[in-house]
Design a protein around this motif. Structure first.
Motif, PDB file in Angstrom:
ATOM      1  N   HIS A 266      -3.827  22.015 -11.403  1.00 52.23           N
ATOM      2  CA  HIS A 266      -4.792  23.104 -11.237  1.00 52.23           C
ATOM      3  C   HIS A 266      -5.146  23.237  -9.765  1.00 52.23           C
ATOM      4  CE1 HIS A 266      -8.264  20.271 -10.759  1.00 52.23           C
ATOM      5  NE2 HIS A 266      -7.446  19.494 -11.433  1.00 52.23           N
ATOM      6  N   LEU A 267      -6.008  24.212  -9.450  1.00 49.15           N
ATOM      7  CA  LEU A 267      -6.406  24.534  -8.067  1.00 49.15           C
ATOM      8  C   LEU A 267      -5.179  24.858  -7.206  1.00 49.15           C
ATOM      9  CD1 LEU A 267      -9.070  21.731  -7.458  1.00 49.15           C
ATOM     10  CD2 LEU A 267      -9.501  24.067  -8.126  1.00 49.15           C
ATOM     11  N   LEU A 268      -4.301  25.718  -7.743  1.00 48.34           N
ATOM     12  CA  LEU A 268      -3.051  26.019  -7.055  1.00 48.34           C
ATOM     13  C   LEU A 268      -3.175  27.181  -6.073  1.00 48.34           C
ATOM     14  CD1 LEU A 268      -0.650  25.653 -10.085  1.00 48.34           C
ATOM     15  CD2 LEU A 268      -1.085  23.993  -8.296  1.00 48.34           C
ATOM     16  N   GLU A 269      -4.262  27.949  -6.152  1.00 50.78           N
ATOM     17  CA  GLU A 269      -4.415  29.094  -5.255  1.00 50.78           C
ATOM     18  C   GLU A 269      -4.534  28.686  -3.801  1.00 50.78           C
ATOM     19  OE1 GLU A 269      -7.533  31.768  -6.333  1.00 50.78           O
ATOM     20  OE2 GLU A 269      -6.659  32.178  -8.304  1.00 50.78           O
ATOM     21  N   LYS A 270      -5.199  27.589  -3.540  1.00 51.11           N
ATOM     22  CA  LYS A 270      -5.403  27.194  -2.148  1.00 51.11           C
ATOM     23  C   LYS A 270      -4.276  26.339  -1.577  1.00 51.11           C
ATOM     24  CE  LYS A 270      -8.494  23.344  -3.328  1.00 51.11           C
ATOM     25  NZ  LYS A 270      -9.870  22.876  -3.159  1.00 51.11           N
ATOM     26  N   LYS A 271      -3.295  25.983  -2.404  1.00 49.74           N
ATOM     27  CA  LYS A 271      -2.148  25.212  -1.929  1.00 49.74           C
ATOM     28  C   LYS A 271      -1.041  26.177  -1.520  1.00 49.74           C
ATOM     29  CE  LYS A 271      -3.361  21.405  -4.895  1.00 49.74           C
ATOM     30  NZ  LYS A 271      -3.325  20.947  -6.253  1.00 49.74           N
ATOM     31  N   CYS A 272      -0.396  25.881  -0.404  1.00 50.96           N
ATOM     32  CA  CYS A 272       0.648  26.777   0.083  1.00 50.96           C
ATOM     33  C   CYS A 272       1.909  26.654  -0.779  1.00 50.96           C
ATOM     34  CB  CYS A 272       0.974  26.501   1.543  1.00 50.96           C
ATOM     35  SG  CYS A 272       1.690  24.893   1.839  1.00 50.96           S
ATOM     36  N   SER A 273       2.763  27.649  -0.701  1.00 52.87           N
ATOM     37  CA  SER A 273       3.973  27.717  -1.525  1.00 52.87           C
ATOM     38  C   SER A 273       4.889  26.526  -1.274  1.00 52.87           C
ATOM     39  CB  SER A 273       4.743  28.998  -1.233  1.00 52.87           C
ATOM     40  OG  SER A 273       3.939  30.106  -1.484  1.00 52.87           O
ATOM     41  N   LYS A 274       5.004  26.134  -0.034  1.00 52.22           N
ATOM     42  CA  LYS A 274       5.871  25.010   0.330  1.00 52.22           C
ATOM     43  C   LYS A 274       5.398  23.732  -0.350  1.00 52.22           C
ATOM     44  CE  LYS A 274       7.533  22.471   4.349  1.00 52.22           C
ATOM     45  NZ  LYS A 274       7.431  22.319   5.808  1.00 52.22           N
ATOM     46  N   ARG A 275       4.093  23.523  -0.346  1.00 50.19           N
ATOM     47  CA  ARG A 275       3.519  22.323  -0.960  1.00 50.19           C
ATOM     48  C   ARG A 275       3.722  22.326  -2.479  1.00 50.19           C
ATOM     49  NH1 ARG A 275      -2.860  20.811  -0.417  1.00 50.19           N
ATOM     50  NH2 ARG A 275      -2.853  18.970  -1.724  1.00 50.19           N
ATOM     51  N   LYS A 276       3.496  23.489  -3.103  1.00 55.41           N
ATOM     52  CA  LYS A 276       3.671  23.603  -4.556  1.00 55.41           C
ATOM     53  C   LYS A 276       5.128  23.389  -4.950  1.00 55.41           C
ATOM     54  CE  LYS A 276       1.315  27.518  -4.751  1.00 55.41           C
ATOM     55  NZ  LYS A 276       0.650  28.731  -5.249  1.00 55.41           N
TER      56      LYS A 276
END
Length: 64
Positions: free
Chosen positions: A31-41
Protein backbone atom coordinates in the motif's frame (compact mmCIF):
# COMPACT_ATOMS: atom_id res chain seq x y z
CA UNK A 1 3.43 -38.16 18.36
CA UNK A 2 1.13 -35.97 16.22
CA UNK A 3 1.85 -35.22 12.59
CA UNK A 4 3.59 -31.90 11.88
CA UNK A 5 1.47 -29.35 10.06
CA UNK A 6 2.64 -26.98 7.35
CA UNK A 7 2.60 -23.29 8.22
CA UNK A 8 0.07 -21.87 5.77
CA UNK A 9 1.56 -18.37 5.89
CA UNK A 10 5.00 -19.68 4.91
CA UNK A 11 3.50 -21.80 2.14
CA UNK A 12 1.97 -18.67 0.60
CA UNK A 13 5.14 -16.59 0.92
CA UNK A 14 7.92 -18.90 -0.26
CA UNK A 15 8.38 -21.02 -3.37
CA UNK A 16 11.02 -23.71 -3.81
CA UNK A 17 13.11 -23.44 -6.99
CA UNK A 18 15.56 -25.81 -8.72
CA UNK A 19 18.73 -25.52 -6.69
CA UNK A 20 16.97 -26.22 -3.39
CA UNK A 21 16.61 -22.48 -2.85
CA UNK A 22 13.59 -20.46 -1.82
CA UNK A 23 12.23 -17.38 -3.58
CA UNK A 24 10.21 -14.60 -1.98
CA UNK A 25 8.59 -11.29 -2.89
CA UNK A 26 10.08 -8.01 -1.69
CA UNK A 27 8.36 -6.04 1.06
CA UNK A 28 6.85 -2.52 0.96
CA UNK A 29 4.62 -2.95 -2.10
CA UNK A 30 1.32 -3.55 -0.33
CA UNK A 31 0.00 0.00 0.00
CA UNK A 32 0.94 3.72 -0.10
CA UNK A 33 2.08 3.31 -3.71
CA UNK A 34 1.16 6.82 -4.90
CA UNK A 35 4.17 8.45 -3.30
CA UNK A 36 6.65 5.81 -4.49
CA UNK A 37 8.27 6.41 -7.86
CA UNK A 38 7.77 4.00 -10.77
CA UNK A 39 11.37 2.81 -10.67
CA UNK A 40 11.08 1.87 -7.00
CA UNK A 41 7.75 0.06 -7.51
CA UNK A 42 9.16 -1.85 -10.47
CA UNK A 43 12.19 -2.89 -8.40
CA UNK A 44 9.94 -4.05 -5.57
CA UNK A 45 8.00 -6.28 -7.97
CA UNK A 46 10.97 -8.56 -8.61
CA UNK A 47 11.58 -11.78 -6.73
CA UNK A 48 14.56 -12.42 -4.44
CA UNK A 49 16.38 -15.59 -3.44
CA UNK A 50 16.13 -16.10 0.32
CA UNK A 51 19.36 -15.82 2.28
CA UNK A 52 21.10 -19.14 2.98
CA UNK A 53 20.93 -18.60 6.76
CA UNK A 54 17.10 -18.49 6.63
CA UNK A 55 16.51 -21.57 4.48
CA UNK A 56 16.73 -24.02 7.40
CA UNK A 57 13.94 -22.23 9.26
CA UNK A 58 11.76 -22.07 6.14
CA UNK A 59 12.25 -25.78 5.46
CA UNK A 60 11.15 -26.49 9.02
CA UNK A 61 8.01 -24.36 8.52
CA UNK A 62 7.17 -26.16 5.28
CA UNK A 63 8.15 -29.62 6.59
CA UNK A 64 10.22 -30.43 3.50
Amino acid sequence: MPKLKVRKSAKKRYKLIKGKKFVRQKAFKGHLLEKKCSKRKRNLSSRVIVNQSDTKAIKKMLVC
